[in-house]
Design an enzyme around this catalytic site. Sequence first.
Site, PDB file in Angstrom:
ATOM      1  N   LYS A  91       0.615  79.992  -0.058  1.00  0.00           N
ATOM      2  CA  LYS A  91       0.219  79.189   1.102  1.00  0.00           C
ATOM      3  C   LYS A  91       1.422  79.033   1.998  1.00  0.00           C
ATOM      4  CE  LYS A  91      -3.509  77.036   2.502  1.00  0.00           C
ATOM      5  NZ  LYS A  91      -4.923  77.275   2.135  1.00  0.00           N
ATOM      6  N   ASP A 102      -5.765  78.685   8.118  1.00  0.00           N
ATOM      7  CA  ASP A 102      -6.150  77.427   7.465  1.00  0.00           C
ATOM      8  C   ASP A 102      -6.246  76.434   8.632  1.00  0.00           C
ATOM      9  OD1 ASP A 102      -6.345  76.143   4.583  1.00  0.00           O
ATOM     10  OD2 ASP A 102      -5.165  74.722   5.720  1.00  0.00           O
ATOM     11  N   GLY A 141     -15.813  67.528   9.221  1.00  0.00           N
ATOM     12  CA  GLY A 141     -15.028  68.243  10.231  1.00  0.00           C
ATOM     13  C   GLY A 141     -15.941  69.009  11.165  1.00  0.00           C
ATOM     14  N   GLY A 191     -14.440  72.157  12.564  1.00  0.00           N
ATOM     15  CA  GLY A 191     -13.674  73.378  12.795  1.00  0.00           C
ATOM     16  C   GLY A 191     -14.416  74.564  12.201  1.00  0.00           C
ATOM     17  N   ASN A 192     -13.629  75.526  11.792  1.00  0.00           N
ATOM     18  CA  ASN A 192     -14.184  76.752  11.229  1.00  0.00           C
ATOM     19  C   ASN A 192     -15.147  76.489  10.071  1.00  0.00           C
ATOM     20  OD1 ASN A 192     -14.094  79.575  11.115  1.00  0.00           O
ATOM     21  ND2 ASN A 192     -12.822  79.433   9.292  1.00  0.00           N
ATOM     22  N   VAL A 193     -14.711  75.653   9.134  1.00  0.00           N
ATOM     23  CA  VAL A 193     -15.525  75.422   7.930  1.00  0.00           C
ATOM     24  C   VAL A 193     -16.770  74.603   8.279  1.00  0.00           C
ATOM     25  CG1 VAL A 193     -15.531  74.491   5.587  1.00  0.00           C
ATOM     26  CG2 VAL A 193     -13.449  75.551   6.491  1.00  0.00           C
TER      27      VAL A 193
HETATM   28  O1  2IT Z   1      -7.866  77.471   1.558  1.00  0.00           O
HETATM   29  C1  2IT Z   1      -8.192  78.668   1.649  1.00  0.00           C
HETATM   30  O2  2IT Z   1      -8.752  79.260   0.724  1.00  0.00           O
HETATM   31  C2  2IT Z   1      -7.874  79.364   2.894  1.00  0.00           C
HETATM   32  N1  2IT Z   1      -7.310  78.752   3.792  1.00  0.00           N
HETATM   33  C3  2IT Z   1      -8.212  80.813   3.069  1.00  0.00           C
HETATM   34  C4  2IT Z   1      -7.118  81.682   2.560  1.00  0.00           C
HETATM   35  C5  2IT Z   1      -7.304  83.159   2.829  1.00  0.00           C
HETATM   36  O3  2IT Z   1      -6.389  83.880   2.450  1.00  0.00           O
HETATM   37  O4  2IT Z   1      -8.310  83.586   3.388  1.00  0.00           O
END
Ligand code: 2IT
Length: 447
Positions: free
Chosen positions: A127, A167, A238, A240-242
Amino acid sequence: MSANLLNEYMQGVAARNPGEKEFQQAVHEVLESIIPVLERHPEFRKARIVERLTEPERVITFRVPWVDDRGDVQVNRGFRVQFNSAIGPYKGGLRFHPSVTVSIMKFLAFEQTFKNALTTLPMGGGKGGSDFDPRGKSDNEVMRFCQSFTTELFRHVGADTDVPAGDIGVGGREIGYIYGQYKRLVNRFEGAFTGKGVGWGGSLMRPEATGYGAVYFAQEMLATRDQSIAGRTVAISGYGNVGCGVTEKLNQLGARVVTIGDEYGFVHDPEGITGAKYEFMKELWQVRRAPAKEYADKFNCRWTAGARPWSVACDVAIPTAAENELSGKDAEQLIANGCTCVVEAANMPCTPEAVEAFQKNNVLFAPGKAANAGGVATSGLEMTQNSMRLSWSRDEVDAKLHDIMRRIHKTCVDTAAAYGKPGNYVIGANVAGFLKVAMAMMDQGVV
Ligand code: 2IT
């Protein structure tokens, strides 16, 4: 005996990582689950697997200087934590948010190690990110920051070494700027990042994958009780993307998302966020990076300042924002309001007290490392497509994602049962993820 062993490990972790609250929390949650495994496998203890697994292989921190639009010099801190490479190259997202610290980076990289193991794909855990805040910055400022960040990051990553992705605060725009600079520095077009644009090596479905995957996981959990997601009222936190991926999939399946929020408060739209309202929500963050309150103002919905959405009556709660956003008190309130299923689409959003409350009250509870693994799994599929130099259709990727989520669910259920805790997805996910990584470490000797 079990409690002693756990305490002994945690004392060591606390002494070596003082003040790193989130990292200690994530380690505690995993170790608590795997004590029975360690009791069954004395060879793991002899090989000091836990001591090695809780120590990142490498932690890189670096200075990120850049010049803002006024011509002033700004300095941020960059990180990459390469936690564990036992089963594949380090893999995990980059987070740009002012709350980023070494503790946050280590907790996320540690979680990622087990999550990636559960996907069945060959990816280690990593990360990274920065305390840079992309909000309120111009496009040019974000680009200059990303270029400076990559000027140091590039030497530590690569398609077979470490493959970052997005992320919080890092989406398609940021990956574009980072990848452009990376390619310029290494003079190679290679799959060293995922979440790329679909026209230049990205995978279809990657943006939606985390959210879709979490909903697929929820469907599997509900099916164990002969229930379905259709017609259910869902609270998410949220947008956002998720949050968007979750909402889109739930709308397709006939469920109703009634909340979104941010750190300033939440919107309650009891009719559900569908159609043009969903399109507005999507644009809000992905295009304009505007606050959630704009949704409440535009569609005349109730806005509650300074609170999370967990007081709203719902059947299913899906935290999609950040760590520790759902407390023990919130959990009690959700349970009192009839919520029977909680799915962590974010990383470690529920506090230990919340998880305990859900489990005591027979609420179906999916930990993030299982339920939100669809994002990184689809990143793994992007890596596969890059290696093969081809791209799959949306349907092909979606079918693979769906299959992976079903398999993760089954692994959790089977493992929990094998360890005498049927229906406990926390134990199932932690034990299965740990076993895969630990066995690979055993095979590879003391490294
Ligand atoms: O928390 C996660 O699993 C991500 N931010 C995605 C990580 C990724 O390498 O796609």
